[in-house]
Design a protein around this motif. Structure first.
Motif, mmCIF file in Angstrom:
data_model
loop_
_atom_site.group_PDB
_atom_site.id
_atom_site.type_symbol
_atom_site.label_atom_id
_atom_site.label_comp_id
_atom_site.label_asym_id
_atom_site.label_seq_id
_atom_site.Cartn_x
_atom_site.Cartn_y
_atom_site.Cartn_z
ATOM 1 N N ARG A 1 0.819 -1.214 0.000
ATOM 2 C CA ARG A 1 0.000 0.000 0.000
ATOM 3 C C ARG A 1 0.853 1.265 0.000
ATOM 4 O O ARG A 1 0.535 2.235 -0.685
ATOM 5 N N ALA B 1 -3.655 4.734 -6.001
ATOM 6 C CA ALA B 1 -4.434 4.629 -4.766
ATOM 7 C C ALA B 1 -5.886 5.035 -5.007
ATOM 8 O O ALA B 1 -6.817 4.426 -4.453
ATOM 9 N N TYR B 2 -6.079 6.046 -5.851
ATOM 10 C CA TYR B 2 -7.438 6.474 -6.214
ATOM 11 C C TYR B 2 -8.188 5.347 -6.908
ATOM 12 O O TYR B 2 -9.361 5.079 -6.601
ATOM 13 N N ASP C 1 -9.075 2.762 -4.243
ATOM 14 C CA ASP C 1 -10.127 3.219 -3.337
ATOM 15 C C ASP C 1 -11.490 3.264 -4.016
ATOM 16 O O ASP C 1 -12.527 3.026 -3.372
ATOM 17 N N ARG C 2 -11.487 3.583 -5.331
ATOM 18 C CA ARG C 2 -12.746 3.606 -6.080
ATOM 19 C C ARG C 2 -13.162 2.220 -6.558
ATOM 20 O O ARG C 2 -14.157 2.081 -7.259
ATOM 21 N N LYS C 3 -12.372 1.221 -6.196
ATOM 22 C CA LYS C 3 -12.624 -0.178 -6.579
ATOM 23 C C LYS C 3 -12.665 -0.374 -8.097
ATOM 24 O O LYS C 3 -13.364 -1.232 -8.624
ATOM 25 N N HIS D 1 -6.718 -4.913 -5.365
ATOM 26 C CA HIS D 1 -5.399 -4.610 -4.812
ATOM 27 C C HIS D 1 -4.937 -5.734 -3.901
ATOM 28 O O HIS D 1 -5.675 -6.177 -3.017
ATOM 29 N N ASP E 1 -2.049 -6.242 -1.257
ATOM 30 C CA ASP E 1 -1.151 -5.390 -0.483
ATOM 31 C C ASP E 1 0.113 -6.152 -0.051
ATOM 32 O O ASP E 1 0.299 -6.471 1.118
#
Length: 256
Positions: A54, A62-63, A66-68, A72, A74
């Motif tokens: 991460r 990362a955006y 986070d927006r799937k 991801h 990790d």
């Protein structure tokens, strides 16, 4: 004597449009290069999994996580990421570790999974070119790994040369082809050749501006000419079928 056949120019790549829609793609790394690769993959409707700790993800990746928009994992890459049941169609590495990248590439070769190792042309089964995108239109410029920055400059020049609305006109051509297949659905070689030949003639004779101005009524009228093999002009379509178009002589033809 010059040959009537094309001369062979070795050293090139086979330029293809890879249909990756709905297929699993593994991206190893989460920096700027990975971000660019991810955009290309998502635009092609691939299912993307990013393998990277991460804290190694840049803001854009990362955006996406986070927006799937992407899955991801990790951690660093492990061989289990390429287990057969995962059905990985291709793998892209974008990490600052040449030795690890080479190990991944060798593992991909063993499993026969196509791989692209960022900035290492000898360890790439395929390259990414510089792409001009306008709706359904995609034009890729490749320097076969010799000059990516130059490819980007050439791509921009090509984009600037294209008529405005080219992408929209291509969408209209696609709609026209679908209408044609509905009224002439034959599947024999002769049927296919006739459809392709007529569509080629339409594309040769009509301009980008004509296609952009074409509406549903124009398309319905145009395909009626198919059986006779004629390709009318855009003006003939409008003049012959539109009551809302007034054609008047205003004395401006320049006669002396």
């Amino acid at each position: 004597m010059p040959s009537k056949f094309p001369e062979i120019q070795g050293g090139g790549s086979l330029i293809l449009a890879w249909q990756i829609k709905g297929k699993e793609v593994l991206v190893i790394g989460g920096g700027e290069v990975a971000a660019g690769r991810i955009v290309n993959l998502l635009n092609a409707d691939a299912k993307v999994t990013v393998v990277c700790p991460r804290d190694g993800l840049n803001e854009e990746v990362a955006y996406r996580v986070d927006r799937k928009q992407v899955k991801h994992v990790d951690r660093v890459f492990l061989p289990l990421d390429l287990e057969p049941e995962k059905n990985v169609a291709m793998i892209l590495t974008a990490i600052d570790d040449p030795e690890a990248s080479t190990r991944i590439w060798k593992y991909c070769k063993k499993l026969k999974v196509p791989a692209n190792i960022a900035d290492v042309p000898p360890e790439c089964d395929f390259y990414f070119g510089s792409v001009h995108r306008d709706g359904p239109l995609q034009i890729m410029v490749s320097t076969n790994g010799n000059g990516p920055r130059m490819a980007a400059a050439i791509r921009r020049q090509i984009g600037e040369m294209l008529p405005e609305g080219t992408g929209d006109s291509i969408k209209k051509v696609g709609q026209l082809r679908r209408k044609l297949r509905k009224i002439a659905p034959g599947k024999s070689t002769r049927d296919i050749s006739k459809r392709m030949g007529w569509m080629s003639d339409v594309c040769d004779q009509w301009t980008t501006e004509n296609f952009n101005a074409m509406d549903e009524d124009d398309m319905n009228t145009l395909v009626q000419y198919y059986e006779g093999g004629k390709v009318p002009t855009f003006e003939e379509i409008r003049l012959g079928s539109r009551d809302d178009v007034v054609w008047e002589f205003d004395g401006s033809f320049g006669w002396m």
